[in-house]
Design an enzyme around this catalytic site. Structure first.
Site, PDB file in Angstrom:
ATOM      1  N   LYS A 131     -18.503 -12.481  -0.107  1.00  0.00           N
ATOM      2  CA  LYS A 131     -18.229 -11.320  -0.970  1.00  0.00           C
ATOM      3  C   LYS A 131     -19.305 -11.214  -2.055  1.00  0.00           C
ATOM      4  CE  LYS A 131     -14.608  -9.213   0.496  1.00  0.00           C
ATOM      5  NZ  LYS A 131     -14.508  -7.767   0.629  1.00  0.00           N
ATOM      6  N   VAL A 152       1.404 -13.447  -1.199  1.00  0.00           N
ATOM      7  CA  VAL A 152       2.682 -14.123  -1.420  1.00  0.00           C
ATOM      8  C   VAL A 152       3.835 -13.131  -1.568  1.00  0.00           C
ATOM      9  CG1 VAL A 152       2.361 -14.335  -3.949  1.00  0.00           C
ATOM     10  CG2 VAL A 152       3.776 -15.981  -2.767  1.00  0.00           C
ATOM     11  N   ALA A 190     -12.921  -6.001   5.891  1.00  0.00           N
ATOM     12  CA  ALA A 190     -13.365  -7.386   5.683  1.00  0.00           C
ATOM     13  C   ALA A 190     -12.547  -8.366   6.507  1.00  0.00           C
ATOM     14  CB  ALA A 190     -13.234  -7.769   4.211  1.00  0.00           C
ATOM     15  N   GLN A 191     -13.151  -9.510   6.720  1.00  0.00           N
ATOM     16  CA  GLN A 191     -12.447 -10.718   7.121  1.00  0.00           C
ATOM     17  C   GLN A 191     -12.005 -11.286   5.775  1.00  0.00           C
ATOM     18  OE1 GLN A 191     -10.933 -13.878   7.643  1.00  0.00           O
ATOM     19  NE2 GLN A 191     -12.724 -14.472   6.467  1.00  0.00           N
ATOM     20  N   LEU A 244      -9.214  -2.527  13.778  1.00  0.00           N
ATOM     21  CA  LEU A 244      -7.807  -2.929  13.906  1.00  0.00           C
ATOM     22  C   LEU A 244      -7.645  -4.445  14.030  1.00  0.00           C
ATOM     23  CD1 LEU A 244      -6.508  -0.028  16.203  1.00  0.00           C
ATOM     24  CD2 LEU A 244      -6.593  -0.126  13.707  1.00  0.00           C
ATOM     25  N   TYR A 251     -15.583 -17.323   2.127  1.00  0.00           N
ATOM     26  CA  TYR A 251     -15.148 -15.938   1.843  1.00  0.00           C
ATOM     27  C   TYR A 251     -15.691 -15.480   0.484  1.00  0.00           C
ATOM     28  CZ  TYR A 251     -11.990 -12.192   0.279  1.00  0.00           C
ATOM     29  OH  TYR A 251     -11.471 -11.021  -0.237  1.00  0.00           O
ATOM     30  N   ASP A 275     -16.221  -1.529  15.206  1.00  0.00           N
ATOM     31  CA  ASP A 275     -16.464  -2.751  14.432  1.00  0.00           C
ATOM     32  C   ASP A 275     -17.670  -2.504  13.521  1.00  0.00           C
ATOM     33  OD1 ASP A 275     -17.330  -5.442  13.734  1.00  0.00           O
ATOM     34  OD2 ASP A 275     -16.049  -6.143  15.373  1.00  0.00           O
ATOM     35  N   PHE A 319      -4.229  -2.603   4.545  1.00  0.00           N
ATOM     36  CA  PHE A 319      -3.276  -2.463   3.433  1.00  0.00           C
ATOM     37  C   PHE A 319      -3.838  -1.547   2.321  1.00  0.00           C
ATOM     38  CE2 PHE A 319      -2.349  -5.074  -0.614  1.00  0.00           C
ATOM     39  CZ  PHE A 319      -1.341  -4.226  -1.029  1.00  0.00           C
ATOM     40  N   ILE A 320      -4.892  -1.972   1.629  1.00  0.00           N
ATOM     41  CA  ILE A 320      -5.371  -1.198   0.476  1.00  0.00           C
ATOM     42  C   ILE A 320      -6.084   0.079   0.942  1.00  0.00           C
ATOM     43  CG2 ILE A 320      -6.777  -1.254  -1.631  1.00  0.00           C
ATOM     44  CD1 ILE A 320      -6.559  -4.360  -1.533  1.00  0.00           C
TER      45      ILE A 320
HETATM   46  P1  NAD Z   1      -6.519  -5.853   5.216  1.00  0.00           P
HETATM   47  O1  NAD Z   1      -6.782  -7.004   6.124  1.00  0.00           O
HETATM   48  O2  NAD Z   1      -5.202  -5.178   5.286  1.00  0.00           O
HETATM   49  O3  NAD Z   1      -7.668  -4.743   5.383  1.00  0.00           O
HETATM   50  C1  NAD Z   1      -8.932  -5.018   5.926  1.00  0.00           C
HETATM   51  C2  NAD Z   1      -9.204  -3.975   6.999  1.00  0.00           C
HETATM   52  O4  NAD Z   1     -10.509  -4.219   7.528  1.00  0.00           O
HETATM   53  C3  NAD Z   1      -8.225  -4.076   8.191  1.00  0.00           C
HETATM   54  O5  NAD Z   1      -7.730  -2.802   8.517  1.00  0.00           O
HETATM   55  C4  NAD Z   1      -9.081  -4.659   9.316  1.00  0.00           C
HETATM   56  O6  NAD Z   1      -8.642  -4.259  10.599  1.00  0.00           O
HETATM   57  C5  NAD Z   1     -10.446  -4.109   8.939  1.00  0.00           C
HETATM   58  N1  NAD Z   1     -11.538  -4.898   9.529  1.00  0.00           N
HETATM   59  C6  NAD Z   1     -11.673  -6.256   9.531  1.00  0.00           C
HETATM   60  N2  NAD Z   1     -12.801  -6.615  10.179  1.00  0.00           N
HETATM   61  C7  NAD Z   1     -13.395  -5.461  10.577  1.00  0.00           C
HETATM   62  C8  NAD Z   1     -14.573  -5.173  11.299  1.00  0.00           C
HETATM   63  N3  NAD Z   1     -15.381  -6.151  11.744  1.00  0.00           N
HETATM   64  N4  NAD Z   1     -14.883  -3.880  11.565  1.00  0.00           N
HETATM   65  C9  NAD Z   1     -14.075  -2.875  11.146  1.00  0.00           C
HETATM   66  N5  NAD Z   1     -12.930  -3.080  10.438  1.00  0.00           N
HETATM   67  C10 NAD Z   1     -12.597  -4.353  10.160  1.00  0.00           C
HETATM   68  O7  NAD Z   1      -6.802  -6.384   3.744  1.00  0.00           O
HETATM   69  P2  NAD Z   1      -6.628  -5.723   2.308  1.00  0.00           P
HETATM   70  O8  NAD Z   1      -5.759  -6.616   1.511  1.00  0.00           O
HETATM   71  O9  NAD Z   1      -6.286  -4.278   2.429  1.00  0.00           O
HETATM   72  O10 NAD Z   1      -8.108  -5.885   1.744  1.00  0.00           O
HETATM   73  C11 NAD Z   1      -9.025  -4.800   1.698  1.00  0.00           C
HETATM   74  C12 NAD Z   1     -10.290  -5.254   0.988  1.00  0.00           C
HETATM   75  O11 NAD Z   1      -9.980  -5.664  -0.350  1.00  0.00           O
HETATM   76  C13 NAD Z   1     -10.995  -6.451   1.645  1.00  0.00           C
HETATM   77  O12 NAD Z   1     -12.374  -6.231   1.580  1.00  0.00           O
HETATM   78  C14 NAD Z   1     -10.621  -7.624   0.779  1.00  0.00           C
HETATM   79  O13 NAD Z   1     -11.609  -8.631   0.786  1.00  0.00           O
HETATM   80  C15 NAD Z   1     -10.521  -6.954  -0.591  1.00  0.00           C
HETATM   81  N6  NAD Z   1      -9.637  -7.703  -1.506  1.00  0.00           N
HETATM   82  C16 NAD Z   1      -8.294  -7.719  -1.299  1.00  0.00           C
HETATM   83  C17 NAD Z   1      -7.476  -8.424  -2.189  1.00  0.00           C
HETATM   84  C18 NAD Z   1      -5.970  -8.468  -2.021  1.00  0.00           C
HETATM   85  O14 NAD Z   1      -5.300  -9.050  -2.874  1.00  0.00           O
HETATM   86  N7  NAD Z   1      -5.403  -7.904  -0.982  1.00  0.00           N
HETATM   87  C19 NAD Z   1      -8.028  -9.118  -3.268  1.00  0.00           C
HETATM   88  C20 NAD Z   1      -9.412  -9.086  -3.434  1.00  0.00           C
HETATM   89  C21 NAD Z   1     -10.205  -8.347  -2.555  1.00  0.00           C
END
Ligand code: NAD
Length: 311
Positions: free
Chosen positions: A146, A185, A75-76, A33, A142, A51, A11-12
């Protein structure tokens, strides 16, 4: 510059990748993915399906590509999954992150940008909004993972002179967020409303979060490229919005007549979360500019379009 976006199919990260390309940077994406989507990876990027736990492949890619900047969004990020399997969470979020840090110092990367979290590492807040000096009391594996990577990054910055930026995100929302996850949400409600299903509000809906539109988060990832100092900054709006209000704006936007449906409260769910963004304003000149209503309308429009494409 040549920039790696780890997690760029998510997403981000996918929005960050698009912004860097639009600015004329060369962008490489790595992602396994796990939750990301291949169609979110821009055609103008080089993509490696890998990975971050695979240390050998990571070093190979870093040696071949020689990045100037690493932007780490992989991230997970499922809090419940981290509770169910803390080892997996730590494997991806700590050891995977360490692989990127090791490869960075080995190949002369100049800047390391890390997507951390405010809400999950401050835990139940004592002050509202929480600034960067708030006590760190993560309540989930989690949050712990982090925070651990933040500490490792600090070690790499001090020991190897790697310029680091840690962004403690609030709750990010916008187009491409996964509506099938446990969090997000806005995406969950939007998808349900678009498909004519009734979203369920957990508990009384008065729990608050600090919702930041993804374009504003991207802007922070852009301005930081010119930032010479190591820093840890909250990326939030400083404003609390409750879940009832999110539902009400999205329901109005949908034009459908829906009444809120409340389910049982989620056990252990944080009641209030909001981040003080004054340090980011002062240090980066970063100010989130998207009003919550405007951001929700854009997000709803995206999910409507997605639904149209599926049909
Ligand atoms: P997301 O799940 O859409 O993006 C995470 C990406 O990481 C995915 O494309 C996934 O396939 C990839 N990924 C996961 N495990 C992997 C691995 N082992 N190897 C390679 N790629 C892997 O989530 P997001 O909301 O876009 O979050 C991006 C980052 O921002 C994350 O680190 C998350 O912790 C952080 N974050 C997000 C939010 C939020 O509100 N969305 C808030 C705080 C922090």
């Amino acid at each position: 510059m040549k920039i790696l976006v780890a997690g760029g199919a998510g997403f981000i990260g996918s929005h960050v990748q698009d912004a860097y390309l639009a600015l004329g940077h060369e962008v490489v994406v790595i992602d396994n993915l796990y939750t990301g989507r291949k169609d979110f990876v821009n055609r103008d990027c080089r993509f490696y399906e890998v990975d971050i736990r695979d240390a050998e492949s990571i070093v190979e890619i870093f040696e071949r590509e020689r990045f100037d900047v690493v932007n780490h969004h992989a991230a997970q990020m499922d809090v419940r999954a981290s509770v169910a399997d803390p080892v997996f969470d730590a494997d991806v979020n700590i050891l995977g992150g360490l692989n990127l840090l090791q490869a960075s110092v080995k190949t002369g990367v100049k800047q390391f940008i890390f997507a951390s979290t405010g809400g999950a590492i401050y835990g139940e807040q004592d002050t509202f909004p929480a600034d960067e000096n708030h006590l760190l009391r993560p309540v989930s594996p989690y949050g712990v993972s982090k925070l651990s990577l933040e500490k490792y990054i600090d070690f790499y910055a001090k020991t190897y002179g790697l310029r680091c930026f840690i962004a403690r995100y609030a709750n990010i929302y916008g187009p491409r967020q996964n509506p099938d996850g446990e969090a997000g949400v806005v995406a969950i409600f939007s998808r349900r409303l678009v498909s004519g299903e009734m979203p369920t509000i957990n508990g009384d809906g008065k729990q608050t979060r600090d919702f930041v539109y993804v374009a504003d988060v991207v802007e922070a990832n852009v301005v930081v490229l010119d930032h010479g100092e190591n820093s840890v900054l909250n990326i939030g709006t400083g404003r609390e919005t409750d879940i009832n209000r999110i539902f009400s704006i999205l329901a109005t936007t949908s034009g459908k007549s829906v009444e809120p449906h409340h389910g049982p409260a989620k056990k252990g769910e944080q009641r209030r979360s909001v981040l003080d963004n004054r340090r980011a304003k002062k240090i980066l000149g970063w100010v989130p500019s998207t009003d919550i209503r405007e951001g929700l309308e854009k997000t709803y429009a995206y999910f409507s379009m997605e639904e149209e494409t599926i049909r």
